[in-house]
Design an enzyme around this catalytic site. Sequence first.
Site, PDB file in Angstrom:
ATOM      1  CD  GLU A   1      -3.316  -0.394   2.050  1.00  0.00           C
ATOM      2  OE1 GLU A   1      -4.386  -0.989   1.933  1.00  0.00           O
ATOM      3  OE2 GLU A   1      -3.087   0.380   2.995  1.00  0.00           O
TER       4      GLU A   1
ATOM      5  CG  HIS B   1       8.265 -29.430  -1.002  1.00  0.00           C
ATOM      6  ND1 HIS B   1       8.828 -30.624  -1.404  1.00  0.00           N
ATOM      7  CD2 HIS B   1       9.053 -28.983   0.026  1.00  0.00           C
ATOM      8  CE1 HIS B   1       9.878 -30.899  -0.643  1.00  0.00           C
ATOM      9  NE2 HIS B   1      10.045 -29.911   0.223  1.00  0.00           N
TER      10      HIS B   1
ATOM     11  CE  LYS C   1     -12.469   1.125   1.303  1.00  0.00           C
ATOM     12  NZ  LYS C   1     -11.963   2.157   2.191  1.00  0.00           N
TER      13      LYS C   1
HETATM   14  O1  PA5 Z   1      -3.419   1.150   5.970  1.00  0.00           O
HETATM   15  C1  PA5 Z   1      -4.543   1.575   5.846  1.00  0.00           C
HETATM   16  O2  PA5 Z   1      -4.824   2.773   6.045  1.00  0.00           O
HETATM   17  C2  PA5 Z   1      -5.696   0.660   5.484  1.00  0.00           C
HETATM   18  O3  PA5 Z   1      -5.268  -0.632   5.220  1.00  0.00           O
HETATM   19  C3  PA5 Z   1      -6.715   0.614   6.596  1.00  0.00           C
HETATM   20  O4  PA5 Z   1      -6.101   0.127   7.758  1.00  0.00           O
HETATM   21  C4  PA5 Z   1      -7.900  -0.280   6.231  1.00  0.00           C
HETATM   22  O5  PA5 Z   1      -8.442   0.123   5.010  1.00  0.00           O
HETATM   23  C5  PA5 Z   1      -8.969  -0.203   7.315  1.00  0.00           C
HETATM   24  O6  PA5 Z   1      -9.411   1.106   7.504  1.00  0.00           O
HETATM   25  P1  PA5 Z   1     -10.227   1.528   8.776  1.00  0.00           P
HETATM   26  O7  PA5 Z   1      -9.373   1.337   9.977  1.00  0.00           O
HETATM   27  O8  PA5 Z   1     -10.581   2.963   8.554  1.00  0.00           O
HETATM   28  O9  PA5 Z   1     -11.454   0.645   8.830  1.00  0.00           O
END
Ligand code: PA5
Length: 446
Positions: free
Chosen positions: A286, A307, A421
Amino acid sequence: MAVRLKTDYCKGFISDEDVKGIIPEIEGARKTLENGTGAGADFTGWVRLPYDYDKEEYARIKAAAEKIKAKCDVLLVIGIGGSYLGARAAIEFVKSPLYNTLKKDTPDIYFTGNSISSTALSELLEICDGKDICINVISKSGTTTEPAVAFRIFRDLLIRKYGKKEAYERIFITTDKARGALKKLADAEGCETFVVPDDIGGRYSVLTAVGLLPIAVAGIDTDVMLKGAYDAAEKLRAASFEDNDAMKYAAYRNLLYRQGKTMEIMASYEAGYAMMNEWWKQLYGESEGKDGKGIFPASVIFSTDLHSLGQYIQEGLRNMFETVVTFREPTADVAIPYDEDNEDGLNFLFGKTMFEVNANAEAATMLAHYDGGVPNIVLEFDKKDAYNFGYAVYFFEYACGISGYTLGVNPFNQPGVEAYKKNMYALLGKPGYEELGVELKKRING
Ligand code: PA5
């Protein structure tokens, strides 16, 4: 030092000259991170977190963990992405992937709300039957669909089981300090609440209440874990490149990427590292995968995956490097016994322990992969314990910030996560997404 970086198996791929050449960029990226002058600087609160955390809240987290331990057989941790991966990684790293089946005096811990699988949710509802339950729902935004749906279902279960008043005494909420549906609910129902700091994004949040509460419930010493992170911060924020393994890790992965090694495979020989791999993949995937750039983070557990993916790594497309996480000491060990008949031909292993055999498998594989054209970076930890977990978290986060800035991206946003989303809301008929819903249904149905 709890993590040591070795680059012997990068020889022939990365020269001393290459390393010298990239040092100014890495130093510049570190300065950008430290001075808060880069893209996403508003989300770098984690850099100072090991010194600057809220001590009053930390005491409340520890007290809440004791309450949860006393009250329930099962703790449900509801959250997705950065809101669950770190805690799960810590529990599997320090305790075991089999934590729930170990003999212990702490509750079983199940992570849910990290998918929309009806099967997984039904199974968990069945597991909860007849058990005393507490919930820790974690969502910074308070609006993420996966945890929100799971919370609706398990909150309903708690209210039916205990009545409204007791149900809300069993619900612990970790969210934004002021905004979102969870904060509203916490205020209305008087649930105990913990804060995800404004300046720390989900994937950098494991050392905040997000990770600390479930980790403490599992009986892990969070003081020791935070000391590991503190020592890492002290070391890595001060040391110059020559003495700084986080900066070197960022340098080597960027140099390899520039040679067309666009995939990094995190490899460990410990099953307890599998969730740490998942946490690392989210952190790096990310943070770096954007603007048409980024190393694809993949992972394996060896020798299991020798494996399955071993064949590809040895002889497939040469677009990858491995980062091998190795442990100097075992958490536990088993000696290999002598057998009179030796029908399996394994008496040559007599006198050795499983840890030694695993270490030889590791050395043999690294050489084979290196000879096959896959450079290996090695990260050596002392052992799989709370201190090393805390150190490793800070190490990987700090290196990620530097690496992302070296790559030329904002390592602290995740705009790409919104695309699915939007489409999902449109297909499910969320108000405000009607037009897109019609368009997508046309595309799907032809
Ligand atoms: O790193 C990030 O910001 C995301 O992976 C969030 O942790 C994830 O989308 C969950 O978001 P939230 O804590 O707002 O539900």
